[in-house]
Design a protein around this motif. Structure first.
Motif, PDB file in Angstrom:
ATOM      1  N   LEU A   1       2.535  -3.642   6.226  1.00 36.44           N
ATOM      2  CA  LEU A   1       2.986  -2.585   5.318  1.00 36.44           C
ATOM      3  C   LEU A   1       1.959  -2.271   4.235  1.00 36.44           C
ATOM      4  O   LEU A   1       2.248  -1.544   3.300  1.00 36.44           O
ATOM      5  CB  LEU A   1       4.324  -2.973   4.665  1.00 36.44           C
ATOM      6  N   TYR A   2       0.761  -2.822   4.392  1.00 42.46           N
ATOM      7  CA  TYR A   2      -0.305  -2.510   3.435  1.00 42.46           C
ATOM      8  C   TYR A   2      -0.639  -1.017   3.472  1.00 42.46           C
ATOM      9  O   TYR A   2      -0.723  -0.411   4.535  1.00 42.46           O
ATOM     10  CB  TYR A   2      -1.568  -3.312   3.755  1.00 42.46           C
ATOM     11  N   THR A   3      -0.797  -0.444   2.311  1.00 43.01           N
ATOM     12  CA  THR A   3      -1.294   0.922   2.188  1.00 43.01           C
ATOM     13  C   THR A   3      -2.342   0.956   1.084  1.00 43.01           C
ATOM     14  O   THR A   3      -2.359   0.083   0.204  1.00 43.01           O
ATOM     15  CB  THR A   3      -0.172   1.916   1.820  1.00 43.01           C
ATOM     16  N   LYS A   4      -3.209   1.918   1.129  1.00 39.20           N
ATOM     17  CA  LYS A   4      -4.184   2.086   0.060  1.00 39.20           C
ATOM     18  C   LYS A   4      -3.429   2.286  -1.253  1.00 39.20           C
ATOM     19  O   LYS A   4      -2.517   3.098  -1.346  1.00 39.20           O
ATOM     20  CB  LYS A   4      -5.064   3.304   0.351  1.00 39.20           C
ATOM     21  N   GLY A   5      -3.804   1.524  -2.249  1.00 38.79           N
ATOM     22  CA  GLY A   5      -3.108   1.611  -3.529  1.00 38.79           C
ATOM     23  C   GLY A   5      -1.953   0.633  -3.637  1.00 38.79           C
ATOM     24  O   GLY A   5      -1.136   0.742  -4.550  1.00 38.79           O
ATOM     25  N   ASN A   6      -1.881  -0.337  -2.713  1.00 41.55           N
ATOM     26  CA  ASN A   6      -0.842  -1.369  -2.805  1.00 41.55           C
ATOM     27  C   ASN A   6      -1.392  -2.678  -2.249  1.00 41.55           C
ATOM     28  O   ASN A   6      -0.966  -3.175  -1.213  1.00 41.55           O
ATOM     29  CB  ASN A   6       0.421  -0.955  -2.064  1.00 41.55           C
ATOM     30  N   HIS A   7      -2.365  -3.229  -2.955  1.00 41.30           N
ATOM     31  CA  HIS A   7      -3.048  -4.442  -2.518  1.00 41.30           C
ATOM     32  C   HIS A   7      -2.246  -5.703  -2.839  1.00 41.30           C
ATOM     33  O   HIS A   7      -1.389  -5.718  -3.714  1.00 41.30           O
ATOM     34  CB  HIS A   7      -4.413  -4.551  -3.209  1.00 41.30           C
ATOM     35  N   ASP A   8      -2.590  -6.776  -2.151  1.00 42.94           N
ATOM     36  CA  ASP A   8      -2.082  -8.128  -2.423  1.00 42.94           C
ATOM     37  C   ASP A   8      -0.558  -8.178  -2.550  1.00 42.94           C
ATOM     38  O   ASP A   8      -0.007  -8.725  -3.504  1.00 42.94           O
ATOM     39  CB  ASP A   8      -2.747  -8.712  -3.673  1.00 42.94           C
ATOM     40  N   ILE A   9       0.108  -7.616  -1.572  1.00 42.32           N
ATOM     41  CA  ILE A   9       1.575  -7.591  -1.540  1.00 42.32           C
ATOM     42  C   ILE A   9       2.148  -9.007  -1.602  1.00 42.32           C
ATOM     43  O   ILE A   9       3.096  -9.282  -2.338  1.00 42.32           O
ATOM     44  CB  ILE A   9       2.065  -6.860  -0.275  1.00 42.32           C
ATOM     45  N   LEU A  10       1.557  -9.920  -0.842  1.00 44.37           N
ATOM     46  CA  LEU A  10       2.069 -11.288  -0.766  1.00 44.37           C
ATOM     47  C   LEU A  10       1.943 -12.004  -2.102  1.00 44.37           C
ATOM     48  O   LEU A  10       2.913 -12.587  -2.598  1.00 44.37           O
ATOM     49  CB  LEU A  10       1.315 -12.068   0.312  1.00 44.37           C
ATOM     50  N   LEU A  11       0.761 -11.970  -2.694  1.00 44.22           N
ATOM     51  CA  LEU A  11       0.504 -12.728  -3.919  1.00 44.22           C
ATOM     52  C   LEU A  11       1.310 -12.201  -5.098  1.00 44.22           C
ATOM     53  O   LEU A  11       1.638 -12.944  -6.025  1.00 44.22           O
ATOM     54  CB  LEU A  11      -0.992 -12.706  -4.243  1.00 44.22           C
ATOM     55  N   ARG A  12       1.678 -10.913  -5.055  1.00 46.93           N
ATOM     56  CA  ARG A  12       2.494 -10.327  -6.126  1.00 46.93           C
ATOM     57  C   ARG A  12       3.983 -10.381  -5.800  1.00 46.93           C
ATOM     58  O   ARG A  12       4.805  -9.936  -6.599  1.00 46.93           O
ATOM     59  CB  ARG A  12       2.083  -8.869  -6.364  1.00 46.93           C
ATOM     60  N   CYS A  13       4.318 -10.884  -4.619  1.00 46.03           N
ATOM     61  CA  CYS A  13       5.711 -10.889  -4.157  1.00 46.03           C
ATOM     62  C   CYS A  13       6.335  -9.505  -4.344  1.00 46.03           C
ATOM     63  O   CYS A  13       7.421  -9.360  -4.909  1.00 46.03           O
ATOM     64  CB  CYS A  13       6.539 -11.946  -4.897  1.00 46.03           C
ATOM     65  N   ASP A  14       5.652  -8.495  -3.845  1.00 46.82           N
ATOM     66  CA  ASP A  14       6.135  -7.120  -4.005  1.00 46.82           C
ATOM     67  C   ASP A  14       7.221  -6.836  -2.969  1.00 46.82           C
ATOM     68  O   ASP A  14       6.980  -6.214  -1.927  1.00 46.82           O
ATOM     69  CB  ASP A  14       4.986  -6.128  -3.876  1.00 46.82           C
TER      70      ASP A  14
END
Length: 365
Positions: A194-207
């Motif tokens: 689900l990575y998109t440009k402008g939404n980095h490091d989803i895992l580390l931020r627990c987004d």
């Protein structure tokens, strides 16, 4: 001055969502992992694990700080793999466990059938980087995760080195709250798929927001963003947000590596931004380019603000070869108690800037 791993851990802890709801609808792509309630509970448990990781790094960061080469560039544009390799290794291992591992024992464990899968270094987009985690660094990171309550059955972490050829499989467990493994699995999938440009490091931020079947309102994200700030600053930020949405501006959220921005624009022209980055903290950035038109208004501002505006903004070409001072970001002000003293002046200033842009747009039509 080079920031430490303690500084980065404090920053990451601040940008992890503090208010994850207990109920929300998940995207259908996660149906194969577990039930919705179990996944939501797993996300909360994974968020708590990230808090624990941050707390341990804050307490014992000196054990894991590494000397950084090319310090000037790293201060200007730091990256996790270069400036904080230990933390990036921990993140990469967590991702590799979650993404490549198989949930077993009704979600009570994760089975990884190839130890070499742990050694991939993962970038901000969930993609593999060319580098691999070396044997000693792998042991170091796994020992750290063991201190955080994660157990690795099938590997001897007391050994000086790991024989990858003899380790056929690895069972991972988290006795303190086993459902965390489900949360890790889901967040790792989200990081990669689900990575998109402008939404980095989803895992580390627990987004967790990327898991939701419906979009999250910007105001909700902004409330989480300002949560670490003093209450009076939170009120100022939320008021400013609503004031300029009502004035017709648009707001987009952009996460570039671990830097977070709320960008407010008029007809795709950025006017001002709320920004957070571990090297510069929480700030408001104003890209006013029409100050010459309302100089009479600026003359009513406090003298220090007048002087700051008179210097303008941008990158001085004479700084070439020196650390970037981010002048291109605009007039920069810290988002702390000091902003309240000039809050009304900032509103007047932004009102005038928006009015100029709207007038220009009207005349061009």
């Amino acid at each position: 001055m080079q920031n430490t791993i303690r500084d980065m851990a404090r920053y990451i802890k601040n940008i992890i969502p503090p208010n994850i709801p207990e109920t929300y609808t998940l995207k259908a792509m996660f149906e194969h992992v577990s039930g919705e309630e179990n996944i939501r509970n797993g996300i909360l448990a994974f968020r708590d694990l990230l808090y624990l990781v941050c707390d341990r790094l804050i307490a014992d960061g000196s054990l894991y700080d590494k000397p950084v080469k090319n310090t000037k560039n790293n201060v200007s544009h730091p990256s996790l793999p270069v400036s904080y390799p230990f933390l990036n290794n921990v993140k990469s291992i967590l991702f590799n466990i979650g993404y490549h591992g198989e949930l077993i024992e009704n979600g009570g464990g994760i089975l990884l059938d190839d130890l070499k899968l742990l050694t991939s270094v993962i970038g901000a987009d969930g993609g593999k980087m060319k580098a691999k985690i070396s044997n000693p660094k792998l042991i170091e990171a796994l020992r750290f995760l063991t201190c955080c309550g994660i157990y690795f059955d099938g590997i001897d972490l007391d050994a000086r080195t790991l024989d990858m050829s003899k380790a056929t499989s690895l069972k991972i467990s988290y006795p303190d709250n086993p459902v965390m493994l489900t949360g890790l699995k889901v967040m790792a999938i989200a990081q990669k798929d689900l990575y998109t440009k402008g939404n980095h490091d989803i895992l580390l931020r627990c987004d967790y927001r990327v898991l939701k079947d419906e979009d999250t309102e910007v105001i909700s994200i902004l409330k989480d963003f300002v949560a670490p700030l003093p209450a009076v600053v939170q009120d100022f930020a939320l008021k400013l947000h609503q004031r300029y949405l009502d004035a017709g501006l648009t707001c987009i959220v952009d996460v570039f590596y671990l830097g977070i921005r709320f960008i407010y624009s008029h007809k795709n022209k950025e006017i001002w931004t709320f920004s957070a980055a571990h090297e510069s903290g929480y700030r408001i950035l104003i890209k006013a380019q029409n100050t010459h038109i309302y100089s009479d208004v600026i003359e009513t501002f406090p003298l220090p603000l007048q002087e700051k505006i008179s210097r303008g903004y941008g990158c001085n070409k004479k700084l070439f070869g020196e650390p970037c001072q981010k002048g291109c970001h605009g007039f920069s002000f810290p988002l702390d108690d000091s902003i309240i003293d000039i809050s009304q002046d900032i509103e007047v200033w932004l009102d005038k800037e928006v009015s100029c842009l709207q007038r220009k747009k009207h005349l061009s039509n």
